[in-house]
Structure formats: structure tokens, C-alpha cells
Design a protein around this motif. Structure first.
Motif, mmCIF file in Angstrom:
data_model
loop_
_atom_site.group_PDB
_atom_site.id
_atom_site.type_symbol
_atom_site.label_atom_id
_atom_site.label_comp_id
_atom_site.label_asym_id
_atom_site.label_seq_id
_atom_site.Cartn_x
_atom_site.Cartn_y
_atom_site.Cartn_z
ATOM 1 N N HIS A 19 65.929 -2.595 22.596
ATOM 2 C CA HIS A 19 64.631 -4.109 23.401
ATOM 3 C C HIS A 19 65.460 -4.162 24.708
ATOM 4 N N ILE A 20 67.909 -3.260 25.488
ATOM 5 C CA ILE A 20 67.986 -3.434 26.418
ATOM 6 C C ILE A 20 66.747 -2.392 27.230
ATOM 7 N N THR A 34 68.297 2.321 32.964
ATOM 8 C CA THR A 34 69.377 1.953 31.787
ATOM 9 C C THR A 34 69.809 2.469 30.382
ATOM 10 N N ASP A 40 56.326 -5.997 27.227
ATOM 11 C CA ASP A 40 56.755 -6.372 29.289
ATOM 12 C C ASP A 40 57.100 -5.346 29.663
ATOM 13 N N ASP A 64 65.445 -10.938 29.316
ATOM 14 C CA ASP A 64 64.202 -10.536 30.288
ATOM 15 C C ASP A 64 63.037 -10.711 28.992
ATOM 16 N N LEU A 104 68.729 1.892 20.767
ATOM 17 C CA LEU A 104 69.074 1.511 21.768
ATOM 18 C C LEU A 104 68.518 -0.262 21.691
ATOM 19 N N ARG A 150 63.849 -2.585 27.838
ATOM 20 C CA ARG A 150 62.353 -3.138 28.499
ATOM 21 C C ARG A 150 63.071 -4.322 29.350
ATOM 22 N N GLY A 151 64.472 -4.386 29.782
ATOM 23 C CA GLY A 151 64.311 -5.498 30.015
ATOM 24 C C GLY A 151 65.464 -5.064 31.390
ATOM 25 N N GLY A 152 66.078 -5.722 32.429
ATOM 26 C CA GLY A 152 67.415 -5.820 33.418
ATOM 27 C C GLY A 152 66.871 -5.542 34.185
ATOM 28 N N ARG A 209 69.826 -8.225 29.734
ATOM 29 C CA ARG A 209 68.090 -7.374 29.525
ATOM 30 C C ARG A 209 67.416 -7.731 28.843
ATOM 31 N N ILE A 210 67.651 -8.046 27.297
ATOM 32 C CA ILE A 210 67.361 -8.195 26.016
ATOM 33 C C ILE A 210 66.648 -9.745 26.344
#
Lengths: 328, 328, 328, 328
Positions: free
Chosen positions: D258-259, D151, D17, C161, D256, D261-263, C158-159
């Protein structure tokens, strides 16, 4: 407003299970505790009412279930409740346990039962829409629908990994009974080449045209998402027809099945279930009955049960167009 | 050690796809860059060799694939490569592209092809075990197996949510071809009531006994995990037999299917694929050939291909006993 | 073999929690039921022993926990158990409850406690290695380690991304106490540019060289995985030093923290916990004591506790080389 | 309607993002192909416009990105675009590349840039709301918000596994800039004991009261979800204050980061991004400009950019009440 008269509420899950039912039960139990009325959990839906399977639910007895799929009260379809005798037994137990009202978490079959029961015995009840199919009028979303969508697209993402590695055509059957909501939305979200749903007139010619277009566009794989209620044929028939028409295609079938009913509920389903559970308790306290608590344009609304059962949510034509455009 | 003679290596994925194949390709390409030899990706397995579908893979051309399921080189089973003419074409292309050696990521069918090719044309190659089935001798784990196991137990966890809500018996078919590794391990990990695998003598009597025990123990649901290679019958037959024997059971069937082949590889599969990809390049540089790179007791080992094809990993009797104990 | 003398076993989880502890408790309780001895769950580790917090665990009382993270028996570090008085109280309760032996699921601190207790009072016990850190001698894997690895790589995926969308350098701190197993394996699996672990001599010069190489190779992002026990500095210090050295880099820090301790256990952890839980019960029945049940080369082995506490698993040099090669 | 005049559209992602941006880019590129106009991808937001980093996007160049987090066009905040000179350069490149209009996927900062640009040079543009924060007026949901919520709750579920095993109080900081949408919804969905958001007047007294209530109710753990924009203090300050007030609590903090922001985007985010991407292209074709495409009550709506920037979505008071009721 009739707050003083309600002292004890029964809650049950009925019909098919869906992720978030536990969250809704928790919300009902906690809201009862908050408003200082008693809450009783009824096991196995109407069956538990008939056979007197109940136990009190305090605020702490619903801990650690907010994120558990399924329903710890279990659920069932009850043949007996369809009989007058069955319902009379249920009413007796209700009185014996001093239940003043019911909250029924389930689909339209379950609501129909509640409706009949209310008419016969005047027991106030509020329905909470819990089904993955999203086919209930009076709410934009049913509890479990969003989770099922995510389960489906994760499964199709996996299938695509394999399909793309092999240049394959995959027919994937998803749930939804007579409704195409899961198929249409998961199809768009997983980049399906075509989506077959009962609400749309499909034909083998259109399907074959889409597959040919896919081939000519040098796509590495084609996923066809098919609603279980699709009228053109089931996935096996469609796959067979495709193989006959295009003997050189490598065609496969997957029926996603019951994985779609389980899993930890998504955030949206947990929030929805929490809101509707609280709203159902507050609705009963406000004297409402024979209605369903739902959410429309992000606001809590109550719809007469008769209307919730009779009417249907329409598939959005815009979504069908979007699906077509993106499959180019 | 023959480092100076190798200038260009071809890498392909062949046979069924499995999660982590992309990770292995990346490791091969990066190891080649590290040791300053060229790397060429061959598309669609032996098919790409025959039809000259190749392109160079630099260190950067494999970026962002470490966590992608499937294989971006795609894979296929090649009928043509089974013919002498096919292999001759493949050899020609190999020479034309100045490939000095091959790394073949796949299962025993793919290794057999490499073995024949090596014997006919003397092309050095090393096999890397990539299959979810874990059925290859010479390695404790194959690439993709651990990911498939996690996919299976997540699916069964979901099914159990639903099964438990309804007091159901579920027959779940999992992959594994002739091997029961996936079934046995996922069955233990998902708390299966019974596990049917080809390596173990099963009977309907034992199965029915187990189901009766489950019922008598007041279990809310029973999951029976069945390997696709099970000899007693497939899930549909088993479900039908169970329904006949216990007419009051609510019996359901799910065939997990191709979701088991996809998905982001697990950490263990990514590390395994990374190690084996590097080891294969280093093995070729060290003059090894006609061997498979594997991992045993957490160490890299090379096993003669003939042995890897011929022998089989045994199912651990201890695991069968553990499964039985835990189903009490 | 002393089967007849054991009638009642206590099981506890102690020290830091890890995913799969519930699975191990279940295996212990079921194995006891299978071998017809009684099982008692002790709450909060040694604290529960001292304060007599116990309750019987039958085969059904551990249902539906096989896939739940954490430990329903809860865990704690007990200061009081470090005193002679504390242990005397614990022994008293043990006798009062007629416990013949203990199974202690935890890390080396917990085993040390068991070891002292055994020496003082002769209470047979077997340790089961439960920690995400994988830092216990006598087993290839500890319960929870594989799950933590998968949690970490999903987080780093995720990071990445986000990092890739912004051309960023990310320092990610992962758990592992004094050990670098989580960092090294998750670093390889997530395509880290560099991995800093206590078992390896790191320097800012090497780190900066690696970052410069990344920049020159036109990588879109660089992830640096740092073990919490790293001696060169913590992630904040390292980020600051990097910003000073490369003022134009966009540097970020994430400390993954306690998400690494939770989550549904992976298949591997569930199978491992199941096997070790059964093995611990069988070990006690066989008269073993003051040992740890572990797994080596996929076989159950028992290691004297003193050895398990004293020795350490070594980081594999091959893995460090693989990490370096793949970061090219 | 001005269909004939538009021949080429540029699309970019700008600002922070969010998951689903790739899906939106795909939808824009495919809709352009469908309506037979050209589509150009601009890298790094306005930076790429200024430095002429563009390349054509055909229907196939966006394959396999529907489910990838982040944005393959990358994103940036551009200082230069805030200057008149920067915007002049951007306009020049726009003309040179014969772009007739722009689609800007981002947050309100990005829309402000587009608004200024439109006023200065008359370049038609439509904004698409892409941010996890859900803080943009004119749409019920922004792209990435639903994924971030999922998330967050998965992370808090894991943290709770560990918190509950240890009787801990956890302060968890979640993203959302000045808005509390993520905190409030994820807090409800994860069963938080308290939720601190900037839109609500919080006090240490209320927080401590809630924690005491939790303790007195014998809860095994307390999770406090804190929005990053909370005004009472950040998680570290709050944890310190709590430890001082309740010295015997075991208090922990997790940011938590930057996890969030992704996925892989959720189904809802993929459908939303698909619809808005198509709507933006159709909007431009219909002659719309200086507006944002959004979704309200499940219908596509266009809101003047000035309004989208200026107004704010309100936190629903009902949700705050639900959170309070459920924490009983």
C-alpha cells in the motif's frame, strides 16, 4: 537500412546537464551491445571530441547509473567546436577512433553543432533531447524536464510551509531559459497565486490585482512563480515593486537555482531516456541521420534537426486558463 | 507538584517557523487531553495573545498534522509584545480565557518574551526549543534542525550532480543565523571541499588553498558550504574573490533560502517534538516554570530560561577536524 | 601511541548492509590518506579476506559514494570464517598483503568474528557499528539507523494516506531483529495507534482495547507498528486475530521489508559514519585495538568489543509512555 | 450549452484511492467557484450519497490539499449502490440536496455505477479517471499513476542498494490489478533484469534464462519486477521455483503493497488532476454527460463512459522490447 556498415558509435552529452542523461547514455551503450556494435563514450561533449577524450562503453560499464543525476561523461559548451579548425580536429579524432556515427544528448545548441558537423564532414548523427527546459520542437518531453518539475514543486511545497506560517508573499524564480514550461506547470502544481512566463503578456497591474484578491480571500500565503526568462522583470524587481505598492506585505524572494538540474531522475524521465537512447541507436542502424529522436503522443518520432532547432513548442492556452481558474 | 491547580494551558509557536512545530503542538494538545486539562491554541505567537486569537485544541483537532511542516497556529514576531502595554493586553486576554500557563514553542527571542512576561505577571510557562538553527543552550537538538540538515544535503546532492557534470566550483549559502551548526554538519555530510562558519577563523588564503588542492587532486567539482552568518563575506563576495583569483574556474552561487524552513519533519524531529511537547505539559503539572524543556544525552532536562537565553552551544572542534581530514 | 608501526589498514563491511556504510568506508580511506598510511578495501567481508579479494583505496577511489546507500565493498556472512581453517587462510592473506590492522564495519556478529581473530592472531582491529537495528551497546546510534527510521516513516505516511481514505486498520511490520528501536521511534513519529515491540509485554487484550479506543474516538485510520521480533505474533497472525475479534474492521498488512536497508543516508548517518570512520583510523594509530568506536552524548568513545557484544541498549521507558499518551 | 440550468454539482471519490484525488477535488471546487455554481463534497463515494453525507465545498475549503495524498472526502466501494433500492435512496438524497449533476473521481467500477445511475435517473455526470493502475481507456494517464511509478522506483532503488551489497536476486511485486503498466514502466526505470506482466506470455524457462544470463554477465544483483496480476505465479511461487532451480542463489521477495497508493502527488499528477477537474466542471456546463474527461496527446478529450469501461489501453510492444534490450 544500413546495418552492416555501422561498427562503432560515439555518444556524448553536451550543453547544460539534466537528470536522465546518465540513463540515456546507459541505453545507448546497452543497445549497442544488444546490436553488437561498439560504443564509445566521449567526455565533455564536443571538447572531448576535439581533445580525444574517449573510452569504450560496454554493457557493464554503465551499470548503476540508471538512477544517478548528472552525466558521468560530463558536459561542456565548446568554443573551439564553433571554429572550423576545432571541428576539423574533432573529425580527425573521429576517424582515428573509427567512429562511424554520433549520438548527441543535449539541447538545441548542441544539435546545431551536430548539424554543422554533419554538413561539413557527413558524419551521421542523431540528437537526443536532454534539457530540463522542455523547449525543443519534435518531442512532447525532453529528458530531465519531469524531474525538474518534481524538484521545483517539492521546493515550493517547503516554501509554502514557511510562507503559510507567516502570511507571506513569496516570489520564486524557476529555470527554463526563454521558455515558461517549468514555471507554468510547477505553478499550477504548487497552487501558485500567479505565474509569470515570457509566453504570456504580464503586467504589474494584473499581478497586484491577483495579490489583492489573495489578501481579500484570506489566503494564508501567496506564491508567485516566475520563469527566469520573464520579461516583466526578475524576482527581485518584482518583489521590490510589490513592497512599494503594498508596504504592509511581508515579501520574500527565492531563486531555486541549480538544485533544479540535479537529483535522481523520475520514472518518466528514466523511461523516456531509455526509449530515446535505444531509438537513437536503432535509428542510426536504420540509416537515419541529422535527425532528433523524440516522443510524440507516446510514440517514437524522428524530426529533422533543422526543424527541431528552428521551431518551438507552444505553451498550451488551456493551461494558462486552468492556472487562472484555480487561483480563485 | 501542583496538578490540581492547572486547568487550562495555552500553546503557541513564536519567531521563525521550523519543521516539527506542528508535531510539538500535537503532543501538547494530546498530553493535555491525557492529563485531563484543557488546551488552547494561540494564533500567531504573542500577537494572538494580544489580539485574543485563540481556540480550544482537543485530542482530535490535532490529527493529521504530525508530519506537516510549518505551524498551523502560524507564528509571528510581535513588536507590540515588546511594549508594556502590549504585554498588559496579553495578560488581560490570558485571564479572560482562564489560561493558567503557557507553552511557548520557539527560539531565544520568544523565550525572552516569555521570561519578561513571567516576571511581570507571574504566568507559569515552559519553553520548547523550535528552530532550525540548533543555537539554543540546554538541548542537544532543537526541533527542525535535523529536518533542515536533510533538506540541505538533498539540495547539495542535486547541486553536486550538476557541478560534477561541469567541473564547477559552487558556493552554497545555508541558514543558521549566527551559528554554524547547519553549515558544518551539512558540509561534512555533502562532502564539501571547505566549510565557512562564524565560529571558526576563516581566510581567503585558506579557502584558495583548499580550492587549489581540489584542482590538483583532480576533483570533478568543489562545493563550499557557507553559513549565512560567516564573517569573511557572503557567498557573492566569496565567489567574486574566487573568480578574480582563479579566472579559469567556473564559479557558481546558490542561496538555499526558505526551502530549509519547510518540509515534512524527519523521524528524529518528530520524536523530539513529541517528547518535548509531552515533557512541557508534565513539567507545568509538576510545578515547573520559567524553564525550557530540552534533551541532553537523550534524556529530558529542564534548563532555566535565563540560562537557555544567555549561554550558547559550542561547535565541536572534532567536527572541524573531521571536515578537514575528509576534504583531502 | 604507535603511529610509526602502522603502514597499511584493511577495511571491510560485514553482516547486514546499512545506509552510511559507504560513507564510513570513505572516511576510513580519506583518514588513511590524511595520516599517510595505506588503505585496502576488502570485498564481501570476511569472505574477501579468506579469498584474497582486496584492492587499494586511495583518497579519490572513494569519491561520489558519500551519499550512496549500500556498500560498494559488498558484504556477506562467512561460514568459513567460523572455522579455524578459514581464519587461518584469512590470516595468511592478511600477512601476504601486509595489512597491519583491520577496521570492521558491521554488527555484533561481525565484531565477534573480529574478536576471535584478534585473540588467535593478535591482529589489531577496531569495529564500527553499522546496522539499521541500533542494537549495539557502546554507541547511542548505529550507522544506518536514522536513515531507516526516515524510510519507515515516509512509508507509513504513504500508507496512512490510503488508510485514512478508507477507514482502515493497518499492521505494519518494520525491521530491527530482536530490538524494538525502529518500531518504537517510527511508531511515535508516524502517530501509530499502538506499537508492539519485544522489549515490552504486549497482549491481544491491550491491542484490542487500543483499537476500540481508536474507533470510539472517531479516528479515520489506525496504524499498528510491529517490530519483526515481536513475541505476541507476526503481523499476519495479529491481523487475523483482529479480524476475528472485529469482523467489521477493514484490516490490512504491510511488511516493509528490504526498502529499509537502502536509500541515500540521512545527514545524521553521514556525519556519524564520517566521524566513526575517522575515529577508527585514529584509534588504531593511537594503539587501540579490540574495541568499537561509537558515539555517546555526542562524543567519540571506544568500548571493549567484548562489552559491545555482550551488553544491550535499553529501550527508554519514557518513549513508551510518550507513545501511549499521544495515541489518546 | 446549458450553463444556466446547472446550479449545484456534487463531487465524490470512489473505489481505490490514488494520489492526486485531493488535487482533483480542489480543481472541481475551485472551477465551480469560478463559474459561480455551488459545489458539494460527498463523503465515502456512493455510500455517502446513500447516507446523505455531504457538505458544501467553497474555494477556500479545499486549501492546502493540492499536495496531499489520499482523498479527504474518503472513498469506499458500496455494495448498497449495486441494488436498485440503494440507488433510489441515493437519488432521493440527490434531489433533497438539489444536486444537478455529479463528478465521480475513480476507476471503471465507479464509472459503471455512474452509468447505471444515469440511465435510471438521468442525472448528468462526468467521470474523472483516478487510479494508480492506468488501466482506463480514453486517457493516456490516470491520476495517481505517475506518483505510484515514482514511489515504486524509489523503493526499488533502495532494494537494489541492499541487493547489490549482497549479490541477491529480488522478486518485487508491484500493484496494477490486471494491468502491467506499473510493472513494465517501473521495471524499465529501475533496471530490472526481467519484468513479468499479464499482457505478455511469460515462462519459467525465459525467467531462468534471464537469471542465468545475469549471473554470467557478472551482475551484482538481479531485480525481477512482477505485476500483481501476473499469471505465471505470484512472487512467492516464483521465488520458490527459482531457489529450486538455482539452489546457490540468494533469493528474496518484497511485496511493495500500500505504500504505492499514498504520498504527495507528483507534478504531472497534480497538473493532470487540475486539468481534469476543471474540464469535468466545464464539460457539465457545456451539457456533456455520461462521459469521462481524459487526456490524450496532451489534449482534453471526453470519451463515452460505456467505451471507457469496455475498452482497454494496450501495452506498448516497443516498451517490452526496450526492457529486453536494456537487460543485456
Amino acid at each position: 537500412m544500413a546495418k552492416t556498415t555501422l561498427k562503432k558509435i560515439g555518444v556524448m552529452t553536451s550543453g547544460g546537464d539534466s537528470p536522465g542523461m546518465n540513463t540515456a547514455i546507459r541505453a545507448v551503450a546497452r543497445a549497442c551491445a544488444y546490436y553488437q556494435i561498439k560504443c564509445v563514450g566521449i567526455k565533455m561533449g564536443y571538447e572531448g571530441l576535439i581533445h580525444n577524450q574517449m573510452s569504450e562503453l560496454g554493457a557493464r560499464s554503465v551499470k548503476h547509473i540508471i538512477n544517478r543525476g548528472g552525466t558521468f561523461l560530463q558536459t561542456a559548451r565548446s568554443e573551439e567546436f564553433r571554429t572550423k579548425e576545432g571541428r576539423a580536429k574533432a573529425f580527425e579524432n573521429l576517424k582515428k577512433n573509427e567512429l562511424d556515427a554520433l549520438i548527441i544528448i543535449g539541447g538545441d545548441g548542441s544539435f546545431t553543432g551536430g548539424n554543422v558537423f554533419f554538413k561539413e564532414f557527413g558524419i551521421p548523427f542523431i540528437g537526443v533531447p536532454g534539457t530540463i527546459d522542455n523547449d525543443i520542437f519534435g518531442t512532447d518531453f525532453t529528458i530531465g524536464y519531469d524531474t525538474a518539475l518534481n524538484t521545483v514543486i517539492e521546493a515550493i511545497d517547503r516554501i509554502r510551509d514557511s510562507a503559510t506560517s507567516h502570511n507571506r508573499v513569496f516570489f520564486v524564480e524557476v529555470m527554463g531559459r526563454d521558455a515558461g514550461f517549468i514555471a507554468l506547470n510547477s505553478g499550477i502544481a504548487s497552487g501558485a497565486q500567479d505565474i509569470l512566463i515570457p509566453e504570456k503578456k504580464d503586467s504589474l497591474d494584473d499581478l497586484f490585482g491577483s495579490l489583492q484578491h489573495s489578501q481579500q480571500s484570506n489566503k494564508n500565503s501567496s506564491i508567485i512563480v516566475v520563469a527566469e526568462g520573464e520579461e516583466l522583470g526578475n524576482v527581485y524587481d518584482l518583489a521590490k515593486a510589490t513592497e512599494m505598492r503594498f508596504p504592509d506585505y511581508d515579501v520574500r524572494v527565492t531563486v531555486l537555482g541549480h538544485i533544479q538540474r540535479g537529483g535522481n531522475p523520475s520514472c518518466m524521465d528514466r523511461v523516456l531516456a531509455s526509449r530515446l537512447g535505444v531509438a537513437a541507436v536503432e535509428g542510426l542502424l536504420d540509416g537515419k541521420s541529422d535527425v532528433m529522436a523524440g516522443i510524440r503522443s507516446n510514440k517514437i518520432v524522428f524530426t529533422p534537426i533543422a526543424e527541431a532547432i528552428k521551431k518551438h513548442n507552444e505553451i498550451d492556452k488551456e493551461l494558462i486558463k486552468v492556472a487562472k481558474i484555480l487561483a480563485i
